[in-house]
Design an enzyme around this catalytic site. Sequence first.
Site, PDB file in Angstrom:
ATOM      1  N   ASN A   1      -2.855   3.748   0.398  1.00 40.09           N
ATOM      2  CA  ASN A   1      -2.946   3.790   1.970  1.00 40.09           C
ATOM      3  C   ASN A   1      -2.612   4.926   2.500  1.00 40.09           C
ATOM      4  OD1 ASN A   1      -2.619   2.777   4.464  1.00 40.09           O
ATOM      5  ND2 ASN A   1      -0.662   1.569   4.100  1.00 40.09           N
TER       6      ASN A   1
ATOM      7  N   LYS B   1      -2.846   5.941   5.529  1.00 42.61           N
ATOM      8  CA  LYS B   1      -2.170   5.733   6.869  1.00 42.61           C
ATOM      9  C   LYS B   1      -2.846   6.598   7.549  1.00 42.61           C
ATOM     10  CE  LYS B   1       1.989   3.791   5.107  1.00 42.61           C
ATOM     11  NZ  LYS B   1       3.476   3.624   5.199  1.00 42.61           N
TER      12      LYS B   1
ATOM     13  N   HIS C   1      -0.663  -5.011   7.845  1.00 45.70           N
ATOM     14  CA  HIS C   1       0.648  -4.014   7.720  1.00 45.70           C
ATOM     15  C   HIS C   1       1.465  -4.078   8.433  1.00 45.70           C
ATOM     16  CE1 HIS C   1       2.574  -0.407   6.584  1.00 45.70           C
ATOM     17  NE2 HIS C   1       1.824  -0.294   5.379  1.00 45.70           N
TER      18      HIS C   1
ATOM     19  N   GLU D   1       3.188  -2.054   9.801  1.00 42.74           N
ATOM     20  CA  GLU D   1       3.059  -1.060  10.897  1.00 42.74           C
ATOM     21  C   GLU D   1       2.014  -1.636  12.017  1.00 42.74           C
ATOM     22  OE1 GLU D   1       2.217   2.306   8.545  1.00 42.74           O
ATOM     23  OE2 GLU D   1       4.120   2.269   7.756  1.00 42.74           O
TER      24      GLU D   1
ATOM     25  N   GLU E   1       5.488  -5.944   0.610  1.00 48.02           N
ATOM     26  CA  GLU E   1       6.093  -4.776   1.036  1.00 48.02           C
ATOM     27  C   GLU E   1       7.449  -4.959   1.861  1.00 48.02           C
ATOM     28  OE1 GLU E   1       2.745  -1.637   0.954  1.00 48.02           O
ATOM     29  OE2 GLU E   1       2.926  -2.156   2.732  1.00 48.02           O
TER      30      GLU E   1
ATOM     31  N   GLY F   1       8.204   4.052   3.237  1.00 46.56           N
ATOM     32  CA  GLY F   1       8.420   5.319   3.604  1.00 46.56           C
ATOM     33  C   GLY F   1       9.862   5.774   3.768  1.00 46.56           C
TER      34      GLY F   1
ATOM     35  N   SER G   1       7.643   2.910  -1.238  1.00 44.45           N
ATOM     36  CA  SER G   1       7.990   3.868  -1.860  1.00 44.45           C
ATOM     37  C   SER G   1       7.933   4.016  -3.367  1.00 44.45           C
ATOM     38  CB  SER G   1       9.597   4.088  -1.657  1.00 44.45           C
ATOM     39  OG  SER G   1       9.823   4.263  -0.191  1.00 44.45           O
TER      40      SER G   1
HETATM   41  P1  PGA Z   1       5.017   4.120   1.233  1.00 45.19           P
HETATM   42  O1  PGA Z   1       4.217   2.976   1.979  1.00 45.19           O
HETATM   43  O2  PGA Z   1       4.525   4.080  -0.412  1.00 45.19           O
HETATM   44  O3  PGA Z   1       5.020   5.390   1.875  1.00 45.19           O
HETATM   45  O4  PGA Z   1       6.566   3.534   1.284  1.00 45.19           O
HETATM   46  C1  PGA Z   1       3.699   1.997   1.523  1.00 45.19           C
HETATM   47  C2  PGA Z   1       3.034   1.105   2.317  1.00 45.19           C
HETATM   48  O5  PGA Z   1       3.336   1.128   3.711  1.00 45.19           O
HETATM   49  O6  PGA Z   1       1.679   0.467   2.248  1.00 45.19           O
END
Ligand code: PGA
Length: 256
Positions: free
Chosen positions: A13, A15, A99, A101, A171, A177, A217
Amino acid sequence: MNKKYRKALIAGNWKMNMLPSEVKPFVDALKLELPKQKSCDVAICAPFVVMPALMKATGGSRIGLGAQDVSAHDKGAYTGEVSVSQLKDIGTKYVIIGHSERRQYHGESDELVNAKALKVLEAGMTPIICVGESLDQRERGLTLAHIEYQVKAALYGMSEEMIRRCVIAYEPIWAIGTGKTATAEQAEEICGHVRAVIRKISTARTARSTTILYGGSMNAGNAAELLSKDDIDGGLIGGASLKSADFAKIIAATAQ
Ligand code: PGA
């Protein structure tokens, strides 16, 4: 992972990262780093404007094209939106839906997540539906109830066959993140819970065949341990998918 019953998937992803002009050098490097043995499906979910460059660079390879969102409307006067048919037309295979976000910064509701997932399935693509609890919910002991609600709402009205074509990504918001990964045991507990919820609303066969990912992460160092768990069928990878060598190591970790 339990490859006897379901497909493993490692999905990047990106982003709001990566310029169209940066895609070819990235993919060229990734192609050289990818393990020869194909032990999982691979996808990269890119920003809309980056997707054509990704399609061109990955053409003929095993890397599937993915989007990070889609409109719940078919076509017409929806300025700024992108439809499932537009995504399908450029060769998209996967679409991330709901997601955290998007839920957090764009107010996406569980109903909208369900509507988008249905559209993606109707178009013959694979929705990667995200669920996850906040730190506050975890600390108050609400994780299981919250995940159950999100999974039920996202899969509402779907037949067994449709559920089997969905990918669910667990998640935890507190792990995205932040560098704070859920322990393999925490991730396995909730991925197993997602499977149990699917069993409850559908059948044991459907639950057994649905691919469930962990995200938050996940990186080259912790992937093997997370992927060794029975109910974790792959990963949704943010930060570590922006470094081709790290992404390739995570893909290689599915060979165990
Ligand atoms: P990350 O993000 O691996 O940077 O924690 C995962 C995601 O939001 O899909």
